[in-house]
Design an enzyme around this catalytic site. Structure first.
Site, PDB file in Angstrom:
ATOM      1  N   ASN A 274       0.875  -1.187   0.000  1.00 29.19           N
ATOM      2  CA  ASN A 274       0.000   0.000   0.000  1.00 29.19           C
ATOM      3  C   ASN A 274       0.906   1.230   0.000  1.00 29.19           C
ATOM      4  O   ASN A 274       1.524   1.539   1.000  1.00 29.19           O
ATOM      5  CB  ASN A 274      -0.884  -0.044   1.258  1.00 29.19           C
ATOM      6  CG  ASN A 274      -1.659   1.241   1.459  1.00 29.19           C
ATOM      7  OD1 ASN A 274      -1.767   2.074   0.556  1.00 29.19           O
ATOM      8  ND2 ASN A 274      -2.216   1.411   2.664  1.00 29.19           N
TER       9      ASN A 274
ATOM     10  N   GLY B 263       2.508   2.175  10.777  1.00 29.61           N
ATOM     11  CA  GLY B 263       3.439   3.288  10.624  1.00 29.61           C
ATOM     12  C   GLY B 263       4.133   3.693  11.913  1.00 29.61           C
ATOM     13  O   GLY B 263       4.761   4.738  11.995  1.00 29.61           O
TER      14      GLY B 263
ATOM     15  N   SER C  53       3.524  -2.241  10.297  1.00 36.00           N
ATOM     16  CA  SER C  53       4.974  -2.294  10.492  1.00 36.00           C
ATOM     17  C   SER C  53       5.586  -3.642  10.112  1.00 36.00           C
ATOM     18  O   SER C  53       6.524  -4.104  10.770  1.00 36.00           O
ATOM     19  CB  SER C  53       5.339  -1.905  11.935  1.00 36.00           C
ATOM     20  OG  SER C  53       4.916  -0.581  12.216  1.00 36.00           O
TER      21      SER C  53
ATOM     22  N   GLU D 201      -6.844   4.589   7.775  1.00 35.53           N
ATOM     23  CA  GLU D 201      -6.653   6.029   7.526  1.00 35.53           C
ATOM     24  C   GLU D 201      -7.889   6.619   6.872  1.00 35.53           C
ATOM     25  O   GLU D 201      -8.238   7.774   7.118  1.00 35.53           O
ATOM     26  CB  GLU D 201      -5.396   6.240   6.659  1.00 35.53           C
ATOM     27  CG  GLU D 201      -4.129   6.008   7.480  1.00 35.53           C
ATOM     28  CD  GLU D 201      -2.956   5.461   6.691  1.00 35.53           C
ATOM     29  OE1 GLU D 201      -2.956   5.561   5.449  1.00 35.53           O
ATOM     30  OE2 GLU D 201      -2.026   4.922   7.329  1.00 35.53           O
TER      31      GLU D 201
ATOM     32  N   LYS E 233       0.055   4.281  -0.197  1.00 37.15           N
ATOM     33  CA  LYS E 233      -0.571   5.481   0.399  1.00 37.15           C
ATOM     34  C   LYS E 233      -0.331   6.686  -0.515  1.00 37.15           C
ATOM     35  O   LYS E 233      -0.361   6.532  -1.738  1.00 37.15           O
ATOM     36  CB  LYS E 233      -0.038   5.704   1.821  1.00 37.15           C
ATOM     37  CG  LYS E 233      -0.138   4.418   2.661  1.00 37.15           C
ATOM     38  CD  LYS E 233       0.075   4.611   4.119  1.00 37.15           C
ATOM     39  CE  LYS E 233      -0.088   3.273   4.822  1.00 37.15           C
ATOM     40  NZ  LYS E 233       0.004   3.351   6.264  1.00 37.15           N
TER      41      LYS E 233
ATOM     42  N   HIS F 155      -9.511   1.106   4.711  1.00 35.66           N
ATOM     43  CA  HIS F 155      -8.236   1.264   5.413  1.00 35.66           C
ATOM     44  C   HIS F 155      -8.435   2.203   6.610  1.00 35.66           C
ATOM     45  O   HIS F 155      -9.209   3.163   6.534  1.00 35.66           O
ATOM     46  CB  HIS F 155      -7.158   1.813   4.463  1.00 35.66           C
ATOM     47  CG  HIS F 155      -5.795   1.794   5.071  1.00 35.66           C
ATOM     48  ND1 HIS F 155      -5.372   2.776   5.937  1.00 35.66           N
ATOM     49  CD2 HIS F 155      -4.788   0.897   4.986  1.00 35.66           C
ATOM     50  CE1 HIS F 155      -4.144   2.471   6.352  1.00 35.66           C
ATOM     51  NE2 HIS F 155      -3.777   1.343   5.786  1.00 35.66           N
TER      52      HIS F 155
ATOM     53  N   GLU G 169      -5.327  -5.041  10.476  1.00 38.23           N
ATOM     54  CA  GLU G 169      -4.293  -4.051  10.747  1.00 38.23           C
ATOM     55  C   GLU G 169      -4.617  -3.313  12.044  1.00 38.23           C
ATOM     56  O   GLU G 169      -5.432  -2.381  12.038  1.00 38.23           O
ATOM     57  CB  GLU G 169      -4.224  -3.028   9.607  1.00 38.23           C
ATOM     58  CG  GLU G 169      -3.942  -3.633   8.259  1.00 38.23           C
ATOM     59  CD  GLU G 169      -3.411  -2.598   7.278  1.00 38.23           C
ATOM     60  OE1 GLU G 169      -2.268  -2.752   6.827  1.00 38.23           O
ATOM     61  OE2 GLU G 169      -4.125  -1.621   6.996  1.00 38.23           O
TER      62      GLU G 169
HETATM   63  P1  PGA Z   1       2.950   0.211   7.641  1.00 45.11           P
HETATM   64  O1  PGA Z   1       1.480   0.435   7.006  1.00 45.11           O
HETATM   65  O2  PGA Z   1       3.476  -1.062   7.055  1.00 45.11           O
HETATM   66  O3  PGA Z   1       3.741   1.425   7.199  1.00 45.11           O
HETATM   67  O4  PGA Z   1       2.770   0.125   9.108  1.00 45.11           O
HETATM   68  C1  PGA Z   1       0.596  -0.631   6.792  1.00 45.11           C
HETATM   69  C2  PGA Z   1      -0.708  -0.136   6.208  1.00 45.11           C
HETATM   70  O5  PGA Z   1      -1.209   0.910   6.632  1.00 45.11           O
HETATM   71  O6  PGA Z   1      -1.292  -0.779   5.299  1.00 45.11           O
END
Ligand code: PGA
Length: 252
Positions: A10, A175, A215, A100, A12, A98, A169
């Site tokens: 992803n 992140g 992560s 976010e 983003k 997601h 997640e």
């Molecule tokens: P990350 O993000 O691997 O940077 O923690 C995962 C995601 O939001 O899909």
């Protein structure tokens, strides 16, 4: 049960047009020369990349998808992208819900349910993202929160749910550099499978791929993928570097 193994990136809101092309070229070359397991690679870049990257990936096994889809067919929804627009350029995957998007764009389990129905109607595979916040985990509500989020799948037929991919997640691991321990993640994946068995059938639950996200890095992928119910990863930060992304995919 032999479930599909998936490493999904992803991006983003990262990568300009040329940066995206370069990254995908590297990923394709490394995948073709080094990736000897049968892992499915998926890439979810920003919309502006979709058409050119789909072309660039023709003849490869790497899939490409959108980060979001609108639930309605068309209309006055400024800034949005429809399912038919995606399929018109050969896109057959999308992320849905997601964290976010839930946090910043008010997406709810109800709007996610509608997006999943629309995606399936247009032959687009939804990767439905779920997961609890830190406060919810600390209040010991994580299992019930995830169960409620899975309620968005309720109206689907057995055929429809079989097409879907789930991504667990935990919001506190996205992140942040903090990964759920492999035991914590697997415990939740087992719970998710149980909830899906309750909504559909045991057979459906055993067949569906459940990805872990938060992560994921080359250093922790092997241990995560060794768990009984973790079928792959949805990768943010580490998917922006070809070497890391491929090393994660090699960890199955
Ligand atoms: P990350 O993000 O691997 O940077 O923690 C995962 C995601 O939001 O899909």
């Amino acid at each position: 049960m032999n479930r599909k193994k998936i490493a999904a990136g992803n991006w983003k809101m990262h990568k300009t047009f040329t940066e995206g092309q370069g990254l995908v070229q590297e990923i394709r070359t490394m995948a073709e020369t080094e990736l000897m397991n049968n892992a499915q690679l998926l890439i979810f870049p920003p919309y502006i990349h979709l058409q050119s990257l789909a072309k660039q990936l023709e003849g490869s096994n790497i899939g490409i998808g959108a980060q979001n889809i609108h639930q309605n067919e068309q209309g006055a929804y400024t800034g949005e992208i429809s399912a038919a627009m995606l399929t018109s350029i050969g896109i057959h995957y999308t992320l849905v819900g997601h964290s976010e998007r839930r946090q910043y764009y008010n997406e709810t389990n109800e709007s996610c349910a509608a997006k999943i129905v629309t995606a399936l109607k247009h032959n687009i595979v939804p990767v439905y993202c779920i997961g609890e916040t830190l406060a919810e985990r600390e209040a010991n509500q994580h299992f019930s929160i995830v169960e409620t989020q899975l309620g968005a799948l309720k109206g689907l037929s057995n055929e429809g749910i079989t097409i879907c991919i789930i991504a667990y997640e935990p919001v506190w691991a996205i992140g942040t550099g903090v990964t759920a321990s492999s035991a914590q993640a697997n415990e939740m994946h087992i719970h998710i499978r149980k909830v899906i068995a309750g909504l559909f059938t045991e057979n459906v639950a055993q067949g569906i791929s459940i990805l872990y996200g938060g992560s994921v890095k080359p250093e922790n992928a092997k241990e995560l993928f060794a768990q009984s119910d973790i079928d792959g990863a949805l990768i943010g930060g580490a998917a922006l570097a070809s070497r890391d992304f491929i090393n994660i995919a090699k960890s199955f």
